[in-house]
Design an enzyme around this catalytic site. Structure first.
Site, PDB file in Angstrom:
ATOM      1  CB  SER A  86     -20.158 -61.848  26.353  1.00  0.00           C
ATOM      2  OG  SER A  86     -19.080 -62.720  26.619  1.00  0.00           O
ATOM      3  CE1 TYR A 193     -19.550 -64.497  21.545  1.00  0.00           C
ATOM      4  CE2 TYR A 193     -18.019 -65.506  23.072  1.00  0.00           C
ATOM      5  CZ  TYR A 193     -18.884 -64.493  22.753  1.00  0.00           C
ATOM      6  OH  TYR A 193     -19.094 -63.463  23.633  1.00  0.00           O
ATOM      7  CG  ASN A 195     -14.534 -64.871  25.356  1.00  0.00           C
ATOM      8  OD1 ASN A 195     -15.446 -64.051  25.329  1.00  0.00           O
ATOM      9  ND2 ASN A 195     -14.717 -66.103  25.808  1.00  0.00           N
ATOM     10  NE  ARG A 319     -24.332 -64.462  21.347  1.00  0.00           N
ATOM     11  CZ  ARG A 319     -23.786 -65.519  20.762  1.00  0.00           C
ATOM     12  NH1 ARG A 319     -24.296 -65.963  19.626  1.00  0.00           N
ATOM     13  NH2 ARG A 319     -22.753 -66.138  21.303  1.00  0.00           N
TER      14      ARG A 319
END
Length: 399
Positions: A86, A193, A195, A319
């Site tokens: 990621s 979150y 994807n 993040r």
């Protein structure tokens, strides 16, 4: 098979508690006893091997612990490649923001206006994709409020997972799985979150530029920064060059089995998590990014402006993790066999990159998983803050 991110579920909870800034001299490998002890602890907790790169006021340091492959004796190479998973999202978000700077994409425009073929909710904006506030179901699966898991793409467990790890997916299939499920919440209502957001971001890059998103990442980021060891693999199942092996452990008929999972189809990740890199390349990337070499100041600040998330805050493909010694920015990644970290202080004075290859850890064994996750956190703490013990005496320590 589903890609994971170190900020999801239990892994997220544990994290709660280019060229600019890159040294000319080769990093040293001696010293750092606290960090080395933490790396040894991680190897004992289920990692086959771990490699770390660190930059701080004491200079640059690299080191590794464990083994390159189970049954062997060689330590992981500190120059070895690994699946960055990621962390791909930070590269993709950078390209999107460059296109925003070129006025080819509007950050707060509806995604449906660019990708009408999916019939997305018109309230979902490009910003919401990059910040995970779209509400779209995560195609790799979601954890429900009651703790149950709702699967996304066809997944299997145990031997079936190992045997089907070469299954290929198209980006459209991944989005289709997501859209077959109800949204998790109203667009913009909160953070979660998914994807799916970054598969759509990859498709958006392709729609706007008329070229594969991988080419845009290469031309705009990899080649200008000289990231020669970083790859966007596409359908290639292997990892070229030196690398440590990753494993998947499962229990069948009461017998624990461990399979080499290094080779797999990266198509389940695509723009959400397919990239391969090294700690050196990731260090050059995050250094250049935060130094403003890839984005103009206003767009970099947009990227780093965060909303509350599982690890502290989430910006646009970045993040924010709040540690006792201050906040750091970057990303985490996890895919079968590999876990990865890339973080830096805002001024670039402290930087940390890590790749851990999973060994005999059975991730359905919750106590063993918790021990492994805590060991990952300890390595990050020791690298960025000096040591987990020292953090306890520092004000502002996160739980």
């Amino acid at each position: 098979m589903r890609i994971r991110d170190m900020g999801v579920a239990a892994l997220s909870a544990a994290l709660l508690t280019g060229l600019a800034g890159t040294a000319v001299a080769e990093p040293v490998t001696d010293g750092r006893p606290e960090l080395r002890a933490a790396m040894d602890e991680l190897a004992a907790a289920g990692a086959a091997g771990v490699q770390v790169r660190l930059h701080d006021a004491r200079g640059d340091w690299v080191g590794s612990a464990g083994v390159r492959e189970l049954g062997g004796h060689r330590p992981p190479s500190t120059k070895g490649r690994f699946r960055a998973a990621s962390i791909t999202k930070t590269f993709v978000a950078t390209v999107i923001l460059q296109l925003v700077g070129e006025r080819r994409i509007e950050l707060d425009a509806p995604v449906d206006g660019y990708l009408p073929e999916f019939g997305l909710d018109e309230r979902i904006t490009v910003r919401m994709l990059l910040q995970h506030t779209s509400g779209l179901f995560n195609y790799t699966g979601e954890i429900n409020p009651d703790g149950s898991f709702e699967p996304g793409i066809p997944v299997s467990a145990g031997r079936e997972l190992v045997e089907n790890r070469f299954r290929e997916f198209t980006p459209e299939e991944l989005v289709g799985v997501s859209l077959s499920k109800p949204p998790r919440f109203e667009p913009g209502a909160r953070w979660s979150y998914s994807n799916t957001n970054y598969v759509l971001a990859g498709l958006l890059i392709e729609k706007i530029t008329g070229t594969p998103y991988a080419e845009q990442v290469e031309h705009r980021v990899l080649w200008p920064l000289g990231l020669h060891e970083t790859r966007v693999p596409g359908k290639r199942v292997g990892i070229a060059g030196p690398h440590a092996r990753g494993y998947f452990t499962y229990t069948e008929a009461g017998v624990r089995r461990t399979a080499d999972i290094t080779e797999l189809s990266p198509t389940a990740g695509w723009a959400a998590g397919e990239m391969i890199s090294t700690t050196r390349d990731l260090d050059r990337f995050v250094s250049a990014l935060l130094a403003g070499k890839l984005l103009p100041p206003p767009l970099l600040e947009e990227m780093l402006r965060t909303v509350p998330s599982d690890t502290g805050g989430y910006g646009l493909g970045v993040r924010r993790v709040d540690l006792g010694c201050g906040s750091v920015f970057g990303h985490t990644g996890g895919i079968l066999g590999y876990d990865s970290f890339m973080f830096s202080s805002r001024d670039g004075a402290r930087r940390f990159e890590m790749s851990a290859t999973i060994g005999v850890l059975d991730q359905t064994d919750e106590p063993a998983l918790a021990k492994y996750v805590n060991a990952l956190k300890t390595v990050m703490d020791a690298g960025l803050c000096g040591s987990a013990e020292k953090m306890a005496s520092r004000p502002g320590k996160s739980d």
